[in-house]
Scaffold this active site. Structure first.
Site, PDB file in Angstrom:
ATOM      1  N   THR A 188      21.076 137.853  79.788  1.00 18.64           N
ATOM      2  CA  THR A 188      22.322 137.450  80.442  1.00 18.64           C
ATOM      3  C   THR A 188      22.091 136.053  80.986  1.00 18.64           C
ATOM      4  O   THR A 188      21.078 135.773  81.631  1.00 18.64           O
ATOM      5  CB  THR A 188      22.788 138.472  81.503  1.00 18.64           C
ATOM      6  OG1 THR A 188      24.038 138.013  82.055  1.00 18.64           O
ATOM      7  CG2 THR A 188      21.782 138.691  82.616  1.00 18.64           C
ATOM      8  N   GLU A 189      23.004 135.144  80.652  1.00 20.90           N
ATOM      9  CA  GLU A 189      22.710 133.720  80.811  1.00 20.90           C
ATOM     10  C   GLU A 189      22.566 133.282  82.251  1.00 20.90           C
ATOM     11  O   GLU A 189      22.066 132.193  82.510  1.00 20.90           O
ATOM     12  CB  GLU A 189      23.741 132.864  80.067  1.00 20.90           C
ATOM     13  CG  GLU A 189      25.163 132.990  80.546  1.00 20.90           C
ATOM     14  CD  GLU A 189      25.949 134.016  79.748  1.00 20.90           C
ATOM     15  OE1 GLU A 189      25.340 135.001  79.265  1.00 20.90           O
ATOM     16  OE2 GLU A 189      27.176 133.837  79.609  1.00 20.90           O
TER      17      GLU A 189
END
Lengths: 220, 243, 220, 243
Positions: free
Chosen positions: C53-54
């Site tokens: 998840t960025e």
């Protein structure tokens, strides 16, 4: 005349002591390999400096006790060191982000030549036989806020190291802030070499004779 | 002796000047230094340029700073969120300027600013409106856009633990923008839930080395934006505002 | 016709299951906010995917048990998540170095439009009223090795989302690898939209009628 | 189930091809993956381009790889060291090409390669011979030189602990180039003194996330270059070479 023990003027230790006086408490400092490392021995009581070594340690401490060394806890000169309380280890990209990004307050470096405009040559004599090797010198002079040079005023052959224009390959252009030699402390001012202080027993004329460009009297 | 602690959030932000560029950590509420932001609201600096991934929620923290009319420009990647009403209203009224930057480009521009890299090429946004008017260059057969590093006058971030030298550890995904922003701020201010003496933290585990940090302030129990909003809080508190 | 439950073709869950089948064990995957997140529910037994998840976590796990959540352990959609064994937290510069540097194997994203050349529009309808917001979408499509799009084949108004040329502002040019819709799986081939597989009960002609550019028959 | 362990250093380097670009971690002996390098010597790949800060000492590790005639080109910042004789001899005989790069520019070029940044501007080396022939650009009144990202086919590094997912922790200043090189290698191979199951390491303290690592090999008691040299060792051992 030997560069190690000049007839008159400051000894290496004297120079290192003089540099150390000018470094404020809490400064982040990178000391070049060799002579500049002496500075750490003369930091005045009550001041704490944080030493950065570009191979990846902030908060470098002195050499370890005999037998207590770690071959993977070294400085940029590849000598074993220690880590002080508050130290941190990091990778090379981060270490040079500190340097290039202007986060270090001071770097103290040696010199082959310094020009009156603050150009520094300290990585190569340009000889075709030598193996070229640069390490982090160009990064340090390009990035660190203040660059002090510690050097003998002249070469072993008596040639000035403070010159109008460097003849050796440059490490950086207009990067030196101040020079600490065995004869004098000299600022790189917009007008050129400006005397800050003479070593005991050294006259202005004596220093000027050994400087390859005009030496300006101290600022009023 | 090095000790970067300051006594209060008020003291920590006292010298932020009108017109300053301020980076503020956080992705959504994770990592948002709410207490420092509230101190900045109390302090009164105006015409700020804020660099932050979002624009806050409800009327606390970053949204409250916007609501108070202190922000002239926002540099961010995602100015909308659930419960985000303050920024949209200001934006529609033309009262705040927006520079929209892809999130990864924003992170890299901040990191570049802190690392002394004035500009770099990136493939992100090539062929899109966010590359309009920007310089393109083909390298190795692919097209890239030139982006510039960003620096700030002040950076406000939240850590889990900081020591007196300014070394910081973070908590989970609250880390997000704080490490690059710490590098890019001329003055970096950390609020930390725990503050310890230098030498307490493991030198191998330090995330932000102290060289990037100027001030450490202890905020023992930082508020969470979502909990403030759920409790109906605003900043300044409505009572205080009417008093 | 509702996008949620098409008269014929795959349901959202069916699409997610179909996407999941195509992801090899050990892949590093970023699932876009919303519908693409469904994919994680249908990973076949025996395969382990690592979710990125960025906002700064590799090894993201499912939502926490009720009451066990942490407001600072969230995903890019700002929902609370967990960290799996082998997870790591990192800053945004590092997280997007993973994305831009081509280290992620796959990103699954939603779409407003996909062109036959693989252009993707998924961040803005270009309306002057909307607050523009892009997040990490442009970085993902520019950097991740494979970009899968999960989408209804047509809009709520029945307009094709697979088009000759996107009319909405682009997220990236020539970035989509494959489209998974409620009607079909379609590759972006050098020649255009190439059918890979039709949903049960969907004919080639039915899919073609709802596609805004020529649909090529499956590769032999 | 993800398990990046391979059984031996031999297996770890088996597919390194002739002509490959190989990044090798280490600053001096700190962080030098000696056992992987020795396995590469045994493996026999030729015409390698080696990206590493130094060129090794004595006739072990990196210096032994050079001595064996496997390296066509070296990209490094400091090819001289105490006890460094192999590289100087090859260089003077014209048997190895040298690309000299300032240390920080080398680190940044590697990091850029790993981060998908094809090129960037830097102030380092402007006005020096190492910027000769390179593109200059004035940004904000200061001159910068354009430098390009570097990637490698393989990266060889040494960690203190790695887990089965490829997460790595390092030891002290042995960390140096390993994290950026791990990012820049198409195939990154880590030798670690300790190898543990995923879930053992603290997710907050991981230095190199597993996504950057492809193979983990256990080398329980890695040799130190200086100790090998002090003991008069060479690689291959002289006895073996004569056998």
């Amino acid at each position: 005349m030997s560069a190690e023990a000049p007839a008159i003027g400051w000894t290496r230790d004297d120079i290192a002591r003089r540099v150390a006086q000018d470094i404020p408490n809490g400064s982040y400092v990178n000391l070049g390999i060799g002579i500049p490392e002496l500075v750490a021995r003369f930091v005045p009581e009550g001041r704490t400096l944080v030493y950065h070594t570009e191979n990846g340690l902030l908060g470098m401490g002195p050499s370890p006790a005999k037998g207590a060394g770690d071959p993977e806890l070294i400085n940029a000169g590849k000598r074993q060191v220690t880590a002080m309380p508050g130290a941190s280890f990091f990778d090379q990209a981060t270490s040079f982000a500190m340097i290039r990004g202007g986060h270090l307050d001071l770097s103290v470096l040696g010199a082959l030549q310094v020009s009156q405009e603050g150009d520094l040559a300290n990585w190569s004599t340009g000889g075709s036989d030598a193996i070229p090797a640069v390490g982090g010198a160009m990064d340090l002079v390009a990035g660190v806020k203040r660059v002090y040079v510690m050097t003998t005023h002249v070469t072993k052959d008596g040639e000035p190291k403070l010159v109008e224009r460097c003849t050796y390959p440059l490490t950086g252009r207009r990067v030196v802030t101040r020079v600490y030699s065995d004869l004098a402390v000299i600022d790189i001012a917009p007008q050129g070499f400006r005397l800050v202080e003479l070593a005991p027993g050294v006259s202005f004329e004596y220093a000027q004779e050994r400087t390859g460009a005009p030496l300006l009297p101290p600022a009023p | 002796m090095i000790d970067k602690r300051v006594a209060s959030v008020r003291e920590a932000v006292a010298d932020i000047h009108d017109g300053a560029t301020v980076m503020i950590g956080g992705f959504g509420e994770a990592g948002s230094p709410i207490e420092l932001i509230h101190a900045l609201i109390d302090q009164g600096a105006r015409r700020l340029t804020v660099v932050s991934n979002n624009t806050g929620s409800g009327e606390v923290g970053l949204a409250a700073l916007l609501k108070a009319g202190r922000v002239a420009k926002v540099v961010c990647s995602f100015p909308r969120t659930a419960n985000s009403t303050v920024f949209p209203e200001l934006y529609h009224r033309g009262e705040v300027e927006l520079e929209l930057v892809p999130q990864g480009t924003l992170a890299e521009r901040i990191r570049a600013g802190g690392a002394g890299i004035p500009a770099f090429y990136t493939p992100t946004a090539v062929g899109t409106p966010l590359a309009d008017g920007k310089e393109l260059r083909t390298i190795g057969g692919r097209e890239y856009v030139l982006e510039y590093g960003i620096r700030a006058d002040f950076t406000l971030i939240k850590g889990r633990v900081a020591d007196t030298h300014g070394n910081v550890l973070y908590h989970a995904t609250a880390r997000n923008f704080a490490p690059p922003m710490a590098m890019a701020g001329a003055v970096t201010i950390v609020q930390a839930a725990e503050v310890v003496e230098a030498g307490t933290l493991d030198a191998e585990a330090v995330v932000t080395p102290g060289i990037f940090v100027d001030r450490v302030v202890h905020v023992a129990t930082p508020a969470h934006e979502s909990e403030l909003i759920a409790a109906g809080a605003t900043y300044p508190p409505t009572g205080a505002g009417n008093a």
